[in-house]
Design an enzyme around this catalytic site. Structure first.
Site, PDB file in Angstrom:
ATOM      1  N   ARG A  17       0.846  -1.196   0.000  1.00 56.85           N
ATOM      2  CA  ARG A  17       0.000   0.000   0.000  1.00 56.85           C
ATOM      3  C   ARG A  17       0.878   1.241   0.000  1.00 56.85           C
ATOM      4  O   ARG A  17       2.091   1.163   0.091  1.00 56.85           O
ATOM      5  CB  ARG A  17      -0.913  -0.002   1.229  1.00 56.85           C
ATOM      6  CG  ARG A  17      -0.157  -0.046   2.559  1.00 56.85           C
ATOM      7  CD  ARG A  17      -1.076  -0.303   3.727  1.00 56.85           C
ATOM      8  NE  ARG A  17      -1.729  -1.591   3.585  1.00 56.85           N
ATOM      9  CZ  ARG A  17      -1.156  -2.746   3.911  1.00 56.85           C
ATOM     10  NH1 ARG A  17       0.067  -2.785   4.416  1.00 56.85           N
ATOM     11  NH2 ARG A  17      -1.789  -3.886   3.751  1.00 56.85           N
ATOM     12  N   ASP A  38       5.906  -7.658   1.407  1.00 55.50           N
ATOM     13  CA  ASP A  38       5.237  -6.995   2.518  1.00 55.50           C
ATOM     14  C   ASP A  38       4.786  -8.046   3.521  1.00 55.50           C
ATOM     15  O   ASP A  38       4.756  -9.246   3.213  1.00 55.50           O
ATOM     16  CB  ASP A  38       4.039  -6.174   2.027  1.00 55.50           C
ATOM     17  CG  ASP A  38       3.773  -4.949   2.904  1.00 55.50           C
ATOM     18  OD1 ASP A  38       3.643  -5.110   4.138  1.00 55.50           O
ATOM     19  OD2 ASP A  38       3.702  -3.839   2.362  1.00 55.50           O
ATOM     20  N   ASP A  60       8.788 -10.225   6.248  1.00 55.70           N
ATOM     21  CA  ASP A  60       9.014  -9.343   7.387  1.00 55.70           C
ATOM     22  C   ASP A  60      10.472  -8.913   7.308  1.00 55.70           C
ATOM     23  O   ASP A  60      11.382  -9.697   7.579  1.00 55.70           O
ATOM     24  CB  ASP A  60       8.745 -10.091   8.695  1.00 55.70           C
ATOM     25  CG  ASP A  60       8.998  -9.231   9.928  1.00 55.70           C
ATOM     26  OD1 ASP A  60       9.491  -8.086   9.787  1.00 55.70           O
ATOM     27  OD2 ASP A  60       8.728  -9.707  11.056  1.00 55.70           O
ATOM     28  N   VAL A  61      10.704  -7.662   6.914  1.00 59.28           N
ATOM     29  CA  VAL A  61      12.076  -7.217   6.666  1.00 59.28           C
ATOM     30  C   VAL A  61      12.929  -7.194   7.927  1.00 59.28           C
ATOM     31  O   VAL A  61      14.160  -7.115   7.841  1.00 59.28           O
ATOM     32  CB  VAL A  61      12.108  -5.835   5.996  1.00 59.28           C
ATOM     33  CG1 VAL A  61      11.431  -5.879   4.632  1.00 59.28           C
ATOM     34  CG2 VAL A  61      11.490  -4.760   6.894  1.00 59.28           C
ATOM     35  N   ASN A  87      11.923   0.146   0.511  1.00 57.56           N
ATOM     36  CA  ASN A  87      10.925   1.166   0.844  1.00 57.56           C
ATOM     37  C   ASN A  87      10.300   0.968   2.221  1.00 57.56           C
ATOM     38  O   ASN A  87       9.853   1.936   2.840  1.00 57.56           O
ATOM     39  CB  ASN A  87       9.823   1.152  -0.222  1.00 57.56           C
ATOM     40  CG  ASN A  87       8.577   1.879   0.216  1.00 57.56           C
ATOM     41  OD1 ASN A  87       8.501   3.096   0.208  1.00 57.56           O
ATOM     42  ND2 ASN A  87       7.553   1.121   0.620  1.00 57.56           N
ATOM     43  N   TYR A 152      13.089   7.819  14.534  1.00 59.91           N
ATOM     44  CA  TYR A 152      12.915   7.814  13.085  1.00 59.91           C
ATOM     45  C   TYR A 152      14.086   8.489  12.382  1.00 59.91           C
ATOM     46  O   TYR A 152      14.673   7.933  11.437  1.00 59.91           O
ATOM     47  CB  TYR A 152      11.607   8.513  12.719  1.00 59.91           C
ATOM     48  CG  TYR A 152      11.299   8.514  11.245  1.00 59.91           C
ATOM     49  CD1 TYR A 152      10.835   7.367  10.610  1.00 59.91           C
ATOM     50  CD2 TYR A 152      11.479   9.667  10.477  1.00 59.91           C
ATOM     51  CE1 TYR A 152      10.545   7.360   9.255  1.00 59.91           C
ATOM     52  CE2 TYR A 152      11.200   9.664   9.117  1.00 59.91           C
ATOM     53  CZ  TYR A 152      10.734   8.516   8.517  1.00 59.91           C
ATOM     54  OH  TYR A 152      10.463   8.504   7.173  1.00 59.91           O
ATOM     55  N   LYS A 156      16.945   6.761   9.853  1.00 54.10           N
ATOM     56  CA  LYS A 156      17.103   7.167   8.464  1.00 54.10           C
ATOM     57  C   LYS A 156      18.494   7.739   8.198  1.00 54.10           C
ATOM     58  O   LYS A 156      19.056   7.548   7.101  1.00 54.10           O
ATOM     59  CB  LYS A 156      16.019   8.177   8.089  1.00 54.10           C
ATOM     60  CG  LYS A 156      14.615   7.592   8.067  1.00 54.10           C
ATOM     61  CD  LYS A 156      14.500   6.424   7.087  1.00 54.10           C
ATOM     62  CE  LYS A 156      13.075   5.942   6.920  1.00 54.10           C
ATOM     63  NZ  LYS A 156      12.960   4.846   5.930  1.00 54.10           N
ATOM     64  N   VAL A 185       5.040  13.666   1.733  1.00 56.82           N
ATOM     65  CA  VAL A 185       4.017  12.964   0.958  1.00 56.82           C
ATOM     66  C   VAL A 185       2.884  12.632   1.923  1.00 56.82           C
ATOM     67  O   VAL A 185       3.086  11.864   2.866  1.00 56.82           O
ATOM     68  CB  VAL A 185       4.569  11.667   0.344  1.00 56.82           C
ATOM     69  CG1 VAL A 185       3.493  10.984  -0.497  1.00 56.82           C
ATOM     70  CG2 VAL A 185       5.820  11.945  -0.480  1.00 56.82           C
TER      71      VAL A 185
END
Length: 256
Positions: A17, A38, A60-61, A87, A152, A156, A185
């Site tokens: 999604r 995903d 599951d990354v 992503n 976060y 990153k 976004v």
């Protein structure tokens, strides 16, 4: 310039999604063989209705076993992986004083750990063919973090450092590794579009291009980075934020 990606095998994490689904659909529209990775999928179509043409593999990354099983499945179906788009990510907010250890670890495990595990698993596949593209989702938070975004932003920023190391380590096989930094976004995760008009205005005032970014803006960049035209670009963070804070007060140019 014609960017021919026909028949490239592209794996996109977090593609069920949101931005990931748009990225997957865009690569499919470019003629790629796309695999969406995903934790869970639903029946909603992608941005251009191509979901039925995109393979789906549960992954599951943050779980090494799940990552290796997913990569093996992609290679079993398609023979190789030409492009990996890392992503998948989550957002965790809270001041350093209040942030729980489990929240911190979960953010690191998914955003940084997932990028590490996927890249580590895919690298030998690309090395075997002597080419490849790994493209990692960073964030503008890696450039200028916000108050309450310690977990976060740190995750990153670490993705950017990991990207640079991978770029050099995989360079001998003509594998490029780059990161990209989206700006704002509107998604369900950040709720930008549902904020009061005044709050939206304050955020938009930080942009040189004073409009919300779209998932297509991100996908446009990734298609280029995945192409042969970007073959000499590696180890860098590509800012696709609409010129966020390019100047101290970009809103002045828009009369705000």
């Amino acid at each position: 310039m014609h960017l021919d990606l026909t028949d490239r095998v592209v794996a996109v994490t977090g593609a069920a999604r949101g931005i990931g689904a748009t990225i997957a659909s865009r690569f499919r529209a470019e003629g790629c063989r796309v695999v969406a990775l995903d934790l869970a999928f639903d029946d909603r179509p992608g941005a251009d209705g191509t979901t039925e043409l995109i393979d789906q593999v549960r992954c599951d990354v943050a779980d090494p076993d799940s990552v290796h099983a997913a990569v093996d499945e992609v290679v079993s179906r398609h023979g190789t992986i030409d492009v990996l788009v890392n992503n998948a990510g989550i957002n965790v907010t809270g001041s350093v004083a209040d942030l729980g250890w489990e929240e911190w670890r979960r953010c690191m495990d998914v955003n940084l750990g997932g990028t590490f595990l996927m890249s580590q698993a895919v690298a030998p596949v690309m090395q075997a063919t002597g080419r490849g593209r790994i493209i990692n989702a960073a964030s503008f938070a890696a450039i200028v973090p916000s108050v309450g975004s310690a977990a976060y932003a740190a995750s990153k920023a670490a993705v950017v450092a990991l990207t640079r190391v991978l770029a050099s380590e995989l360079g001998p096989w003509d594998i490029t590794v780059n990161a990209y930094a989206p700006g704002m976004v509107p998604t369900a995760m950040n709720g930008f579009a549902t904020m009061p008009p005044e709050a939206q205005g304050r955020l938009l005032d930080t942009l040189s291009l004073r409009r919300w970014e779209t998932a297509d803006d991100v996908a446009d960049l990734l298609v280029f980075v995945a192409s042969d035209a970007a073959g000499y670009i590696t180890g860098t963070l590509l800012d696709v934020s609409g010129g966020k804070l390019a100047t101290q007060i970009p809103a002045l140019a828009h009369g705000h």
